[in-house]
Design a protein around this motif. Structure first.
Motif: not given
Length: 551
Positions: A291-296
Motif C-alpha cells: 500500500n501507499k498513500t496518495y502523496q507517496e
C-alpha cells in the motif's frame, strides 16, 4: 470458498483443455490397444507413426459406434496427442490417455473430437458439434432427455444407479436447438460433484452430439453420517464471514452507483462434517499486502510524462506503443481500425520479433476502456516458468510508474492497497508475473467496476500489459441510512443452508493410493432460491442488476 454457479460443459472446449477423469465405456470399445507402446515410453519415429495410425483407426471405430458416422480420413486434418498419466494422481489421472481431433479440410462449424484411455480403450469424451443452429427443434427437451438416457444404456457400461439426473440446459438460449443433460454421482443420496456425465442432444435430429463422462472407479466414500447439524456447521463457517461495503453500478441507465454489501465468506463456507473444522483447498499460501498513500504515489510518479489516449488516429496509437514500450512500429507492420462508435484498435506485429503489441481503446455509454498489451507472437515458443528476479514490492512501484503514463488523473482516485499470494518454495506453482488491480473509490468506499490494472513480468522486470475501465459520468449515492454489516450477513444467511456433499480427500487418497471422498457441509441456497448477489445497503434486498445495459 467463493460460490459460483456450476458452468455446464458442452462441446469440446473442456475436452481439449483438460484431461477428463473418465473410466467406463461401451464393452465393444474396450479392445486392442494393450499391445501398443504406452504414452510414457520413448518411441522411434516409425513406432510413433504406427501408434498414431492405430489411434486414428480406434477413434474412427468409436465415432462409428457412438455416432453411427463413417469417417473418410482424406477429408480431415488429423491431430493425435498422447498424454502420460501422473503416477501420483488418482485413478483417472494416473492413466495414459489419447486424443484424436478430426478437423475438416472444408469449411465446417467444428471438427470431430475423441478422447480415450490407452490401457483398455475406454472413451472419455466424444464430440461432433456440427449442428444447424437455425434448424427448428422437432423433439422436446423431455424427449431429448429420453434420447440421452437411451444413449447411456446402449453405449456405456455406467451404473446409472450411482448417478442422479441433475439438470438440463439449453445451449446459449431458449431458442437453441441443442440441449444439455447433466448427471451427478451420488452415494447414500449425497452428491459427489467431481464425478458427472454430460450429454448434448440436437433436438432437430434427435442425435447425441456430445458425450463426456467423469467417473472414478474404486472410489471410497467415508461414512455418510455427519457428527454435527447443518446449523452447527453454519455457525462454524460464519465466524469468518464479513460484509464489505462497496459501490455498485446496477446498469439501470441513471449512471448512479448504489451502496451494497458484498458478503465475503473468506474461503470458509465448507466445513468438515466429521472434524467440525473449516476446509482448506489448494496449496497453502500466505498473503503479502502492499500500500501507499496518495502523496507517496505522487512522489514516485512525478517525473513520468503522460501519453495522450484520445486515440483518434494511427499516429497517436503508434505514439503510445513507442512511449510505453520503447518500440517504434513501422507502417507496413501496423493494423489499425476505428469506427463511429468510439472503438479504436491498433495491432503491431513484427515477424522478426517474439512479441506482438496491441493498443485497444473504446468508448461506450460514457465508459472508457483502454488495453495496452504486449504478447508473445503466435508460434513463438513459451519458455518454462522462471522465478521472478524482483520482489512484489519492486513490481508494485513499476506498475504505478507505468500507469502514470496513461492514467495520471485516475491514480488520484484509486485504492492503492493490493494483495499478493505467496506460495512456499517447494510449491509447483511459482508465478513469474505480478498482477496489480487498483480499484476506484469514492471517499473510503471502493467501486470495483472501475479500475486500473498492470501486469509486470517478474523475470524481465518489464510491463506485460496495463489498462483502465472507467465511467466518467457515474455518481455515488450517500452513506446516509445504511444498514449494519451484521444485519447484511443476517439477511444473506436467511436464504442459505448447509448441505452435505462429498469432496475428494487428498490427504487420505495419498495415504491409501486410491481416491477417497470425505463428507463436508457446503453453503447452498435454500429450496429453489439462488441468491448469491450483493445486499443493498439501504433496502436490505438483493441488488437488482439490469443485465447488459451500458456494458
Amino acid at each position: 470458498m467463493k460460490k459460483f454457479k456450476k458452468l455446464i460443459v458442452f462441446g469440446i472446449m473442456t475436452a481439449m483443455l483438460t484431461l477428463p477423469m473418465v473410466s467406463c465405456t461401451a464393452k465393444e470399445n474396450a479392445q486392442t490397444l494393450n499391445s501398443t507402446p504406452t504414452a510414457g515410453e520413448e518411441t522411434s519415429e516409425e513406432d510413433l507413426a504406427q501408434k498414431k495410425s492405430v489411434a486414428i483407426e480406434k477413434a474412427k471405430a468409436i465415432v462409428k459406434d457412438y455416432f453411427d458416422k463413417d469417417l473418410n480420413i482424406e477429408d480431415f486434418d488429423i491431430e493425435v496427442s498422447f498424454f502420460p498419466g501422473d503416477e501420483t494422481g488418482d485413478y483417472n489421472f494416473s492413466r495414459d490417455s489419447v486424443s484424436v481431433n478430426f478437423s475438416p479440410k472444408v469449411e465446417a462449424i467444428m471438427g470431430i473430437f475423441v478422447g480415450y484411455y490407452e490401457d483398455n480403450g475406454e472413451v472419455s469424451y466424444i464430440s461432433d458439434m456440427n449442428v444447424n443452429h437455425d434448424a427448428e427443434p422437432i423433439f422436446s427437451e423431455e424427449e431429448g432427455l429420453g434420447i440421452a438416457q437411451k444413449f447411456l444404456k446402449e453405449k456405456t457400461d455406467l451404473d446409472l444407479s450411482q448417478f442422479r439426473y441433475k439438470s438440463g440446459l439449453k445451449e446459449y438460449s431458449d431458442i437453441s436447438v441443442v440441449s444439455d443433460y447433466i448427471y451427478t454421482r451420488v452415494y447414500k443420496d449425497i452428491e459427489y460433484e467431481q464425478d458427472s456425465i454430460t450429454l448434448s442432444v440436437d433436438l432437430s435430429t434427435g442425435k447425441v452430439v456430445y458425450f463426456d463422462q467423469n467417473y472414478t472407479k474404486d472410489l471410497e466414500f467415508s461414512n455418510p453420517v455427519p457428527t454435527l447439524t447443518p446449523q452447527e456447521a453454519l455457525d462454524i463457517a460464519k465466524e469468518n464471514f464479513k460484509a464489505e461495503l462497496k459501490y455498485m453500478d446496477t446498469y439501470s441507465g441513471d449512471n448512479k452507483a448504489v451502496l451494497a454489501y458484498f458478503i465475503d465468506t473468506n474461503f470458509s463456507d465448507t466445513v468438515n462434517a466429521k472434524t467440525k473444522k473449516v476446509e482448506e483447498f489448494g496449496e497453502p499460501f500466505s498473503v503479502e499486502k502492499q500500500n501507499k498513500t496518495y502523496q507517496e504515489v505522487a512522489n514516485l510518479t512525478k517525473d513520468i510524462k503522460a501519453v495522450d489516449l484520445e486515440l483518434g488516429n494511427k499516429e497517436q496509437a503508434v505514439k503510445v506503443i513507442k512511449e510505453v514500450y520503447g518500440v517504434e512500429p513501422t507502417d507496413d507492420l501496423i493494423e489499425y481500425s476505428s469506427d463511429d462508435m468510439g472503438f479504436s484498435t491498433m495491432r503491431y506485429t513484427d515477424q522478426n520479433s517474439a512479441t506482438d503489441y496491441y493498443v485497444d481503446v473504446s468508448f461506450s455509454n460514457n465508459v472508457k476502456t483502454v488495453d495496452i498489451r504486449k504478447m508473445r507472437a503466435y508460434g513463438q515458443p513459451i519458455p518454462d516458468p522462471e522465478k521472478p528476479v524482483i520482489s512484489y514490492k519492486q513490481a508494485y512501484d513499476i506498475a504505478l510508474k507505468e500507469l502514470a503514463k496513461i492514467a495520471p488523473e485516475h491514480l488520484k482516485q484509486v485504492d492503492f492497497e493490493v494483495e499478493h499470494y505467496i506460495y512456499p518454495p517447494e510449491s509447483e506453482y511459482i508465478p513469474s508475473t505480478y498482477y496489480f488491480r487498483f480499484t476506484r473509490k469514492s471517499g473510503d468506499i471502493i467501486f470495483p467496476e472501475n479500475y486500473l490494472y498492470a501486469n509486470i513480468d517478474g523475470v524481465t522486470k518489464t510491463l506485460e500489459s496495463m489498462g483502465l475501465y472507467w465511467n466518467y459520468e457515474i455518481s455515488f449515492d450517500s452513506v446516509d441510512g445504511i444498514i449494519s454489516p451484521e444485519k447484511a450477513i443476517e439477511i444473506y444467511l436467511s436464504t442459505k443452508t448447509m448441505e452435505l456433499k462429498y469432496v475428494p480427500d487428498e490427504e487420505q487418497s495419498k495415504k491409501t493410493g486410491k481416491t477417497v471422498a470425505k463428507l463436508v457441509y457446503v453453503l447452498t441456497s435454500k429450496g429453489t432460491d439462488d441468491n448469491w448477489g450483493d445486499i443493498d445497503a439501504k433496502t436490505g434486498n438483493y441488488v437488482e442488476i439490469f443485465e447488459g445495459y451500458g456494458r
